[in-house]
Design an enzyme around this catalytic site. Structure first.
Site, mmCIF file in Angstrom:
data_model
loop_
_atom_site.group_PDB
_atom_site.id
_atom_site.type_symbol
_atom_site.label_atom_id
_atom_site.label_comp_id
_atom_site.label_asym_id
_atom_site.label_seq_id
_atom_site.Cartn_x
_atom_site.Cartn_y
_atom_site.Cartn_z
ATOM 1 N N ASP A 285 157.911 29.612 45.028
ATOM 2 C CA ASP A 285 157.889 28.141 45.150
ATOM 3 C C ASP A 285 157.102 27.671 46.371
ATOM 4 O O ASP A 285 157.376 26.599 46.912
ATOM 5 C CB ASP A 285 159.320 27.563 45.200
ATOM 6 C CG ASP A 285 160.043 27.776 43.882
ATOM 7 O OD1 ASP A 285 159.366 27.835 42.828
ATOM 8 O OD2 ASP A 285 161.286 27.899 43.905
ATOM 9 N N ARG A 286 156.186 28.495 46.824
ATOM 10 C CA ARG A 286 155.306 28.156 47.968
ATOM 11 C C ARG A 286 156.051 28.017 49.298
ATOM 12 O O ARG A 286 155.567 27.388 50.224
ATOM 13 C CB ARG A 286 154.493 26.888 47.699
ATOM 14 C CG ARG A 286 153.627 27.041 46.472
ATOM 15 C CD ARG A 286 152.608 25.948 46.315
ATOM 16 N NE ARG A 286 151.922 26.059 45.032
ATOM 17 C CZ ARG A 286 150.923 26.897 44.777
ATOM 18 N NH1 ARG A 286 150.466 27.664 45.718
ATOM 19 N NH2 ARG A 286 150.375 26.958 43.584
#
Ligand SMILES: Cc1cc2nc3c(=O)[nH]c(=O)nc-3n(C[C@H](O)[C@H](O)[C@H](O)COP(=O)(O)O)c2cc1C
Length: 205
Positions: free
Chosen positions: A181-182
């Site tokens: 999710d970065r």
């Protein structure tokens, strides 16, 4: 989730651990993008092989009349970026960003590395006026053939004075680890000058 980025005593130790891991997964872990800046402020970037590294810095070898060398001569501040695809605890990829100052390695160090190059690489290093235009590929191969004849098989091919190494002495080294999710992990080591103590910071992704 991957393992937390725990600061090591120095970025060299951290780099060593990551480099060893990269050797297991990446075909050419020593490839890195070297960025230099021209006198007009124009950055340029190219891949190089980081042949050796230790607590003094990261060594690259090149033609000392090339564009990169001319730019280093005018502005020795450079950046070097590694990227490894990774696997296991490094899955998703890792990046190491190094910023610092390039200084020439000693003639003895350049000689030692030159001696380790195969004959064909030595000849090509002499045949190619790296970064300069040439009228055709045939003209380049003709230069190669002339050099092959001049240096008989088995005879030493001495290192030309315009071929050698730079050591990139880091002032800033950032370790980046992919995360879902970065929410990537970033750990920065920074120091004010070579020999000064390192401090660390976690950066937002
Ligand atoms: C994977 C890879 C590794 C390379 N390693 C080197 C190197 O170690 N030294 C070098 O001079 N050029 C190396 N090159 C070629 C450079 O990318 C570049 O084309 C060349 O150095 C000329 O750059 P310049 O005109 O900006 O000086 C490599 C290219 C690739 C794709």
């Amino acid at each position: 989730m991957t393992a937390p980025l725990v600061p090591r005593p120095s970025p060299f130790q951290h780099f060593g651990e990551w480099f060893e891991a990269a050797r297991m997964t990446d075909p050419q872990p020593e490839a890195a993008a070297l960025a230099t800046v021209g006198a007009d402020g124009q950055p340029s970037n190219r891949l190089v092989l980081v042949r050796q590294w230790d607590v003094r810095g990261f060594e690259v070898f090149t033609n000392l009349r090339s564009r990169k060398a001319q730019e280093i001569g005018e502005q020795p501040r450079v950046a070097l970026t590694f990227h490894w695809k990774g696997a296991g605890p490094a899955r998703g990829g890792r990046q190491v960003r190094i910023e610092g100052v390039a200084e020439p390695v000693s003639a003895a160090e350049s000689d030692a590395y030159w001696a380790a190059r195969p004959r064909g690489s030595r000849i090509s290093a002499i045949a190619s006026d790296q970064s300069e235009p040439i009228e055709s590929r045939e003209a380049l191969l003709a230069k190669r053939d002339a050099l092959e004849q001049r240096h008989a098989e088995g005879e030493d091919v001495p290192r030309p004075a315009h071929w050698g190494g730079y050591r990139i002495v880091p002032l800033r080294v950032e370790f980046w680890q992919h995360e879902d999710d970065r929410y990537h992990r970033r750990l920065l080591y920074i120091r004010s000058r070579a020999g000064a103590p390192w401090s660390t910071a976690i950066l937002q992704p």
